[in-house]
Design an enzyme around this catalytic site. Structure first.
Site, PDB file in Angstrom:
ATOM      1  N   HIS A 102      65.757  41.346  74.802  1.00 48.49           N
ATOM      2  CA  HIS A 102      66.115  41.999  76.067  1.00 48.49           C
ATOM      3  C   HIS A 102      66.357  43.490  75.841  1.00 48.49           C
ATOM      4  O   HIS A 102      65.894  44.328  76.618  1.00 48.49           O
ATOM      5  CB  HIS A 102      67.412  41.417  76.656  1.00 48.49           C
ATOM      6  N   LYS A 149      72.266  27.740  85.243  1.00 46.36           N
ATOM      7  CA  LYS A 149      72.013  27.952  83.816  1.00 46.36           C
ATOM      8  C   LYS A 149      73.266  27.756  82.964  1.00 46.36           C
ATOM      9  O   LYS A 149      73.217  27.908  81.760  1.00 46.36           O
ATOM     10  CB  LYS A 149      71.428  29.347  83.579  1.00 46.36           C
ATOM     11  N   ARG A 200      56.976  36.357  76.764  1.00 45.87           N
ATOM     12  CA  ARG A 200      56.827  36.043  75.341  1.00 45.87           C
ATOM     13  C   ARG A 200      55.569  35.260  75.034  1.00 45.87           C
ATOM     14  O   ARG A 200      55.068  35.302  73.917  1.00 45.87           O
ATOM     15  CB  ARG A 200      58.029  35.229  74.858  1.00 45.87           C
ATOM     16  N   SER A 206      67.802  33.694  75.225  1.00 48.16           N
ATOM     17  CA  SER A 206      69.255  33.521  75.289  1.00 48.16           C
ATOM     18  C   SER A 206      69.654  32.084  74.983  1.00 48.16           C
ATOM     19  O   SER A 206      70.653  31.841  74.297  1.00 48.16           O
ATOM     20  CB  SER A 206      69.773  33.923  76.670  1.00 48.16           C
TER      21      SER A 206
END
Length: 176
Positions: free
Chosen positions: A18, A42, A91, A129
Protein backbone atom coordinates in the site's frame (compact mmCIF):
# COMPACT_ATOMS: atom_id res chain seq x y z
CA UNK A 1 -9.41 20.63 -15.05
CA UNK A 2 -8.27 20.08 -11.47
CA UNK A 3 -7.12 16.49 -10.91
CA UNK A 4 -7.75 14.94 -7.52
CA UNK A 5 -6.96 11.26 -7.04
CA UNK A 6 -8.05 8.93 -4.27
CA UNK A 7 -6.60 5.59 -3.25
CA UNK A 8 -9.28 3.80 -1.28
CA UNK A 9 -9.16 0.69 0.85
CA UNK A 10 -9.54 -0.62 4.37
CA UNK A 11 -5.77 -0.65 5.00
CA UNK A 12 -6.06 -2.97 8.01
CA UNK A 13 -3.12 -2.58 8.37
CA UNK A 14 -1.33 -0.55 5.74
CA UNK A 15 1.34 -2.76 4.15
CA UNK A 16 4.55 -1.92 2.34
CA UNK A 17 2.60 -2.64 -0.86
CA UNK A 18 0.00 0.00 0.00
CA UNK A 19 2.76 2.42 0.97
CA UNK A 20 4.48 1.78 -2.38
CA UNK A 21 1.26 2.57 -4.30
CA UNK A 22 0.64 5.71 -2.20
CA UNK A 23 4.14 7.07 -2.78
CA UNK A 24 4.06 6.33 -6.51
CA UNK A 25 0.55 7.79 -6.96
CA UNK A 26 1.61 10.91 -5.02
CA UNK A 27 4.25 11.51 -7.71
CA UNK A 28 1.64 11.13 -10.47
CA UNK A 29 -1.14 13.35 -9.16
CA UNK A 30 -1.10 16.88 -7.74
CA UNK A 31 -3.39 15.79 -4.89
CA UNK A 32 -3.92 12.28 -3.52
CA UNK A 33 -6.43 11.40 -0.84
CA UNK A 34 -5.94 8.07 0.92
CA UNK A 35 -9.56 7.15 1.59
CA UNK A 36 -9.72 4.74 4.52
CA UNK A 37 -12.95 2.80 4.32
CA UNK A 38 -15.14 1.60 7.13
CA UNK A 39 -15.97 -1.98 6.19
CA UNK A 40 -17.19 -3.97 9.23
CA UNK A 41 -17.61 -7.07 7.03
CA UNK A 42 -13.81 -7.35 6.89
CA UNK A 43 -13.64 -7.55 10.71
CA UNK A 44 -10.83 -4.99 11.03
CA UNK A 45 -8.25 -5.28 13.82
CA UNK A 46 -7.76 -1.50 13.92
CA UNK A 47 -10.62 0.98 14.10
CA UNK A 48 -10.89 3.62 11.39
CA UNK A 49 -9.26 6.36 13.49
CA UNK A 50 -6.29 4.10 14.24
CA UNK A 51 -5.90 3.19 10.56
CA UNK A 52 -6.02 6.86 9.53
CA UNK A 53 -3.37 7.70 12.15
CA UNK A 54 -1.12 4.80 11.09
CA UNK A 55 -1.28 5.86 7.45
CA UNK A 56 -0.65 9.49 8.36
CA UNK A 57 2.51 8.39 10.19
CA UNK A 58 3.68 6.67 6.98
CA UNK A 59 3.16 9.62 4.61
CA UNK A 60 4.65 12.54 6.53
CA UNK A 61 7.11 13.03 3.64
CA UNK A 62 4.29 13.57 1.12
CA UNK A 63 2.94 17.13 1.16
CA UNK A 64 0.23 16.44 -1.44
CA UNK A 65 -1.34 13.50 0.43
CA UNK A 66 -4.32 13.72 2.76
CA UNK A 67 -5.68 10.75 4.74
CA UNK A 68 -9.45 10.68 5.31
CA UNK A 69 -11.76 8.07 6.78
CA UNK A 70 -15.12 7.36 5.14
CA UNK A 71 -18.08 5.01 5.11
CA UNK A 72 -20.40 4.15 2.27
CA UNK A 73 -19.78 4.05 -1.44
CA UNK A 74 -16.45 5.26 -2.78
CA UNK A 75 -18.31 7.15 -5.53
CA UNK A 76 -20.10 9.20 -2.87
CA UNK A 77 -16.73 9.93 -1.25
CA UNK A 78 -15.41 10.92 -4.70
CA UNK A 79 -18.29 13.32 -5.31
CA UNK A 80 -17.94 14.89 -1.86
CA UNK A 81 -14.17 15.40 -2.23
CA UNK A 82 -14.17 16.29 -5.95
CA UNK A 83 -12.14 13.17 -6.80
CA UNK A 84 -11.95 12.39 -10.49
CA UNK A 85 -9.38 9.56 -10.46
CA UNK A 86 -9.46 6.41 -8.35
CA UNK A 87 -6.13 4.66 -7.88
CA UNK A 88 -6.28 0.91 -7.40
CA UNK A 89 -3.48 -1.54 -6.72
CA UNK A 90 -3.65 -4.79 -8.65
CA UNK A 91 -1.43 -7.75 -7.75
CA UNK A 92 -2.70 -10.40 -10.16
CA UNK A 93 -5.24 -11.23 -12.85
CA UNK A 94 -8.04 -11.78 -10.35
CA UNK A 95 -7.46 -8.27 -8.95
CA UNK A 96 -7.49 -6.81 -12.47
CA UNK A 97 -10.78 -8.52 -13.34
CA UNK A 98 -12.42 -7.37 -10.10
CA UNK A 99 -11.10 -3.81 -10.34
CA UNK A 100 -12.14 -3.53 -13.99
CA UNK A 101 -15.69 -4.53 -13.03
CA UNK A 102 -15.67 -2.00 -10.17
CA UNK A 103 -14.23 0.73 -12.44
CA UNK A 104 -17.08 0.26 -14.93
CA UNK A 105 -19.69 0.30 -12.15
CA UNK A 106 -18.15 3.36 -10.48
CA UNK A 107 -18.04 5.22 -13.80
CA UNK A 108 -21.69 4.31 -14.39
CA UNK A 109 -22.58 5.73 -10.96
CA UNK A 110 -20.36 8.81 -11.34
CA UNK A 111 -19.41 9.69 -14.93
CA UNK A 112 -16.59 12.06 -13.86
CA UNK A 113 -14.68 9.24 -12.17
CA UNK A 114 -11.93 7.30 -13.92
CA UNK A 115 -9.84 4.47 -12.49
CA UNK A 116 -6.09 3.98 -12.79
CA UNK A 117 -4.67 0.58 -11.86
CA UNK A 118 -1.11 0.30 -10.59
CA UNK A 119 0.82 -2.93 -10.25
CA UNK A 120 2.88 -3.08 -7.07
CA UNK A 121 6.64 -3.08 -7.16
CA UNK A 122 7.76 -6.72 -7.49
CA UNK A 123 9.01 -7.00 -3.91
CA UNK A 124 5.52 -6.21 -2.61
CA UNK A 125 3.37 -8.14 -5.12
CA UNK A 126 2.63 -10.91 -2.61
CA UNK A 127 1.41 -8.66 0.22
CA UNK A 128 -2.14 -8.20 1.44
CA UNK A 129 -3.49 -6.91 4.73
CA UNK A 130 -5.21 -10.24 5.42
CA UNK A 131 -1.93 -12.12 4.92
CA UNK A 132 -0.12 -9.66 7.21
CA UNK A 133 -2.78 -10.10 9.92
CA UNK A 134 -2.58 -13.86 9.63
CA UNK A 135 1.21 -13.91 9.85
CA UNK A 136 1.25 -11.44 12.75
CA UNK A 137 -1.26 -13.59 14.62
CA UNK A 138 0.85 -16.70 14.08
CA UNK A 139 3.99 -15.06 15.43
CA UNK A 140 5.85 -14.49 12.15
CA UNK A 141 8.14 -11.47 11.78
CA UNK A 142 6.40 -8.46 10.23
CA UNK A 143 9.28 -6.04 9.66
CA UNK A 144 9.42 -6.80 5.92
CA UNK A 145 5.64 -6.52 5.50
CA UNK A 146 4.57 -3.17 6.99
CA UNK A 147 6.07 0.33 7.26
CA UNK A 148 8.14 0.99 10.40
CA UNK A 149 5.48 3.09 12.19
CA UNK A 150 3.07 0.15 11.93
CA UNK A 151 5.30 -2.59 13.39
CA UNK A 152 4.82 -1.91 17.11
CA UNK A 153 1.04 -1.24 16.96
CA UNK A 154 0.53 -4.36 14.84
CA UNK A 155 2.54 -6.58 17.20
CA UNK A 156 0.78 -5.12 20.24
CA UNK A 157 -2.63 -5.75 18.61
CA UNK A 158 -1.71 -9.43 18.52
CA UNK A 159 -0.29 -9.45 22.05
CA UNK A 160 3.29 -9.37 20.85
CA UNK A 161 5.15 -6.37 22.32
CA UNK A 162 8.08 -5.14 20.25
CA UNK A 163 10.62 -5.89 22.99
CA UNK A 164 9.58 -9.55 23.08
CA UNK A 165 9.78 -9.74 19.29
CA UNK A 166 13.42 -8.67 19.31
CA UNK A 167 14.24 -10.99 22.19
CA UNK A 168 12.56 -13.93 20.50
CA UNK A 169 14.73 -13.77 17.41
CA UNK A 170 17.40 -16.49 17.32
CA UNK A 171 20.90 -15.20 17.73
CA UNK A 172 23.41 -15.90 14.98
CA UNK A 173 26.27 -18.08 16.01
CA UNK A 174 29.71 -17.27 14.74
CA UNK A 175 31.75 -20.21 13.60
CA UNK A 176 35.27 -20.07 12.28
Amino acid sequence: MKIVAAYSGTFDPITLGHNDIIHRAARMFPKLIVAVGLNPAKNPRFNIEERVALIQSCVTDLKNVEVVGFSGLVVEFAREHEVNVLVRGVRNGMDVDYERQMAVMNRDLYAKLDTVMLAPSPEFAHLSSSLVRELAGLGAPVEKLVPKPVIAPLLERFGRPLAKEAAARPKRSRSR
